[in-house]
Design an enzyme around this catalytic site. Structure first.
Site, PDB file in Angstrom:
ATOM      1  N   SER A   1       0.828  -1.204   0.000  1.00 34.17           N
ATOM      2  CA  SER A   1       0.000   0.000   0.000  1.00 34.17           C
ATOM      3  C   SER A   1       0.855   1.244   0.000  1.00 34.17           C
ATOM      4  CB  SER A   1      -0.905   0.047   1.224  1.00 34.17           C
ATOM      5  OG  SER A   1      -0.766  -1.050   2.035  1.00 34.17           O
TER       6      SER A   1
ATOM      7  N   ASN B   1      -5.427   5.031   0.271  1.00 32.31           N
ATOM      8  CA  ASN B   1      -4.801   5.164   1.589  1.00 32.31           C
ATOM      9  C   ASN B   1      -4.356   6.600   1.882  1.00 32.31           C
ATOM     10  OD1 ASN B   1      -5.205   2.625   2.575  1.00 32.31           O
ATOM     11  ND2 ASN B   1      -3.279   1.810   1.809  1.00 32.31           N
TER      12      ASN B   1
ATOM     13  N   HIS C   1      -3.197  -3.251  -5.962  1.00 30.77           N
ATOM     14  CA  HIS C   1      -3.557  -3.088  -4.559  1.00 30.77           C
ATOM     15  C   HIS C   1      -5.031  -3.428  -4.320  1.00 30.77           C
ATOM     16  CE1 HIS C   1      -4.019  -0.247  -0.890  1.00 30.77           C
ATOM     17  NE2 HIS C   1      -3.657  -1.452  -0.509  1.00 30.77           N
TER      18      HIS C   1
ATOM     19  N   GLU D   1      -6.475  -0.979  -7.038  1.00 28.09           N
ATOM     20  CA  GLU D   1      -5.646   0.108  -7.574  1.00 28.09           C
ATOM     21  C   GLU D   1      -4.527  -0.498  -8.428  1.00 28.09           C
ATOM     22  OE1 GLU D   1      -5.785   3.751  -4.348  1.00 28.09           O
ATOM     23  OE2 GLU D   1      -4.595   2.003  -3.787  1.00 28.09           O
TER      24      GLU D   1
END
Ligand code: 3HC
Length: 288
Positions: free
Chosen positions: A121, A193, A142, A154
């Site tokens: 991440s 994130n 991700h 992602e």
């Protein structure tokens, strides 16, 4: 077509077991690598437990659960990944561990166009590509927890990822897995994130400062903003060690105080209070 039929997954923890389940349910042959036979057994139980839960909710037939499990092998030797078309690394969020894995995997994979993807991440994809010796074929992919339920993936190409690798991964995520991708650049935190982690850390700071109880902070965001779960329950679900590691990587990259893990998070991780996976975080999960 992505031409990706044989998949390897490194790590059978929360994310690795979820990615394994998603890939095997899409009909792919999956080899999962764990660090010991005991860890491999725990990973197998995690995947089966999630499939049984899906079965109990009527999301999957019993016969299909057996077929999915038959498509997955659990191993402890990285060399067993030699024939894979794609390896998704989902080891713990530790740069040194990931660098070592990519160094080894770059040598182990025998197919010229095999892709090496990381579910990191926050760790720079470009560094993982550089040590692998096959940077054109390395990128970030991700997933979100719980991977079998969350629709988003992602896609993160680095400065050295080829356009063909990105296209193949987009095809795999969309056509094979049936998930929905968004594109992100190779910056710590990517899109989700970068927004989510400062929010979770702010909730932990708020709790630490005694503004409100954990239950009321969470009820505030569930009832006031329509989130499926509050920030402290979500932190427990993700894992407090993972949040600390992501926050630290983001802080190291941007020096933005909002990304810096608060002392309470440090202490909880030191105490082994990691959230749902350890049985205790902001809430208790023994026997749940
Ligand atoms: C930090 C990392 O880098 C990035 C991240 O991962 S950030 C974290 C992102 N995740 C989130 O934000 C999660 C937010 N929370 C939620 O969406 C929800 O609370 C939750 C999905 C976790 C749980 O929801 P809840 O309704 O309590 O659980 P549950 O009823 O068991 O499951 C929800 C649905 O998923 C389904 N499901 C559960 N396990 C499944 C499985 N293995 N396969 C297929 N479906 C499954 C259930 O059947 C249910 O579907 P339904 O609503 O149609 O019946």
């Amino acid at each position: 077509m992505s031409g990706i039929d044989k998949v390897g997954v490194i790590g059978g923890g929360l994310m690795g077991s979820g990615i394994t389940e998603v890939a095997a349910r899409a009909g792919l042959d999956v080899v999962v690598i764990e660090i010991s036979p005991e860890a491999a057994k725990a990973a197998a139980e995690r995947v089966e437990g999630s499939l049984r839960k899906a079965e109990s909710r009527g999301k999957i037939e019993s016969a299909e659960v057996t077929a999915v499990l038959d498509r997955i092998r659990f191993e402890t030797d990285l060399e067993t990944l030699a024939d894979r078309d794609l390896v998704v690394e989902a080891a713990s969020e530790d740069e040194q561990i990931k660098l070592e894995l990519f160094r080894t995997l770059g040598r182990v994979l025998t197919k010229d166009d095999a892709i090496l993807a990381s579910n990191t991440s926050s760790i720079p994809i470009v560094k993982l590509g550089a040590v692998s010796g096959r940077a054109h074929h390395v990128m970030g992919v991700h997933f979100f927890n719980p991977a079998p339920v969350m629709q988003l993936v992602e896609l993160i190409p680095s400065l050295t990822t080829s356009a063909e690798t990105l296209d193949r991964m987009r095809g795999w995520v969309t056509d094979t897995l049936g998930k929905q991708p968004i594109d992100a650049t190779d910056r710590a935190g990517f899109v989700v994130n970068s927004l989510l982690v400062p929010y979770l850390l702010s909730a932990i700071r708020m709790y630490e400062a005694g503004y409100a109880s954990a239950e009321d902070i969470d009820r505030g965001m569930v009832l006031g903003c329509g989130h499926p779960m509050g920030p402290l329950a979500l932190s427990d679900l993700i894992g407090l060690d993972t949040i600390k590691a992501i926050g630290k990587s983001m802080y190291d990259e941007f020096k933005e105080p909002l990304y810096s893990p608060p002392p309470l998070l440090d202490r909880m991780v030191d105490a082994g209070l990691l959230g749902k996976k350890s049985g205790q975080g902001f809430y208790g999960y023994e026997g749940r």
